[in-house]
Design an enzyme around this catalytic site. Structure first.
Site, PDB file in Angstrom:
ATOM      1  N   HIS A   6      -4.451  -3.520   2.395  1.00  0.00           N
ATOM      2  CA  HIS A   6      -3.394  -2.526   2.650  1.00  0.00           C
ATOM      3  C   HIS A   6      -3.855  -1.090   2.374  1.00  0.00           C
ATOM      4  O   HIS A   6      -3.049  -0.258   1.949  1.00  0.00           O
ATOM      5  CB  HIS A   6      -2.152  -2.862   1.807  1.00  0.00           C
ATOM      6  N   HIS A  25       2.215   0.739  -6.391  1.00  0.00           N
ATOM      7  CA  HIS A  25       1.108   1.518  -6.977  1.00  0.00           C
ATOM      8  C   HIS A  25       1.594   2.706  -7.799  1.00  0.00           C
ATOM      9  O   HIS A  25       0.895   3.712  -7.918  1.00  0.00           O
ATOM     10  CB  HIS A  25       0.186   2.027  -5.872  1.00  0.00           C
ATOM     11  N   HIS A  29     -12.337  -4.413  -4.652  1.00  0.00           N
ATOM     12  CA  HIS A  29     -12.485  -2.955  -4.607  1.00  0.00           C
ATOM     13  C   HIS A  29     -12.232  -2.340  -5.969  1.00  0.00           C
ATOM     14  O   HIS A  29     -11.494  -2.872  -6.783  1.00  0.00           O
ATOM     15  CB  HIS A  29     -11.621  -2.295  -3.532  1.00  0.00           C
ATOM     16  N   GLU A  33      -5.883  -7.224  -6.988  1.00  0.00           N
ATOM     17  CA  GLU A  33      -4.828  -7.429  -5.983  1.00  0.00           C
ATOM     18  C   GLU A  33      -4.950  -8.790  -5.303  1.00  0.00           C
ATOM     19  O   GLU A  33      -4.012  -9.224  -4.624  1.00  0.00           O
ATOM     20  CB  GLU A  33      -4.886  -6.318  -4.926  1.00  0.00           C
TER      21      GLU A  33
END
Ligand code: DHB
Ligand code: FE
Length: 281
Positions: A12, A59, A192, A239
């Protein structure tokens, strides 16, 4: 009873929102990522889900460091999109599915998950981009139940807990008194790290093993602690918990899943991207 038809997963990264807005899908940088979606849209066109339960991580938009629920379930008639600072276009509101929201909330509390229920909930890129990627044309045709999992502020829920929560959500979907078709979506990952000494860290070997495990051995990743997952996938790579929740939910549909299609591409921005569709077998 409602039908749980399958599960989808996608990264995303906010820059995807700008790429869609600017029509860059066929540019050499973006094409390898966007090429993962037509087969998924074809499957969605054939299966036509009415509702999606979307596992995502806020977030810092709707929940900030002062109030951080471990698990939060949306119970709003609609969800407004806002942006916590990435400068991407704001999408129109998404329609909720109140009856399923409350059925999931009741089921989770009954099964001893202490969730926060949200009758108002702003949603960020993690909730909106998957919907835009899977249904790019016009208004989003599905209603949504967003389920937010904390990956922002420690302590984070461990993988086995998230998998169990996903399972409970799947059982709620299966026991929902409705003739509607439901799909579950995971938004986030894969490996990431956006900041710190290891910014740009990507772990292809782990990502591919994880994707494979979702088909063949879904509990594989639950052996790892959160700190081990951060080590292996990066601070934001956790995530991948969303994908575990999605896969946990699918266990309610049957013992096996069938991989419809998938794609893995490195990197977009700082992230290893993955797209996957699993059908309940
Ligand atoms: C990026 C990835 C994310 O998951 C996110 O939430 C924000 C930014 C990135 O790679 O740029
Ligand atoms: Fe993210």
């Amino acid at each position: 009873m409602a039908q749980l038809i399958g599960g989808l997963g996608t990264s995303h990264i906010p820059a995807i929102g700008s790429a869609i807005h600017k029509g860059l899908q066929q540019e050499p940088y973006w094409k390898p990522f966007f090429d993962g979606f037509p087969p998924i849209r074809e499957w969605l066109g054939a299966k036509r889900p009415d509702v999606v339960v979307l596992f995502y991580n806020d977030h810092g938009l709707n929940f900030f460091l002062d109030k951080m629920p471990t698990f939060a379930v949306g119970a709003a008639p609609e969800y407004n999109n806002a942006d916590e600072g990435w400068g991407i276009p704001t999408l129109p509101p998404f329609r909720g599915e109140l009856d399923l929201s409350w059925h999931i909330i009741n089921t989770l509390v009954e099964k001893e998950f202490d969730i926060v229920s949200c009758q108002e909930m702003l949603v960020d890129h993690a909730c909106t981009l998957p919907l835009k990627l899977f249904w790019p044309e016009g208004d989003c045709p599905v209603t949504v139940v967003p389920v937010c999992i904390n990956t922002v502020q420690f302590p984070l829920p461990k993988a086995s807990r998230v998998y169990a929560m996903g399972k409970a959500v799947g059982e709620a979907i299966k026991s929902w008194d409705s003739s509607k078709k439901v799909a579950v979506i995971a938004s986030g990952g894969l490996s990431h790290q956006l900041d710190g000494e290891r910014a740009g860290f990507i772990n292809k070997a782990f990502d591919l093993q994880f994707l494979d495990s979702l088909e063949t051995n879904p509990e594989w990743a639950t052996q790892f602690s959160i700190h081990e997952l951060v080590e292996k996938t990066g601070t934001q790579g956790v995530e991948l918990l969303m994908w575990l929740a999605m896969r946990g939910a699918l266990t309610a549909a049957g013992p096996k899943v069938r991989r419809v299609t998938g794609n893995y591409h490195i990197p977009i921005s700082n992230t290893a991207t993955a797209v996957l569709a699993l059908e309940a077998a």
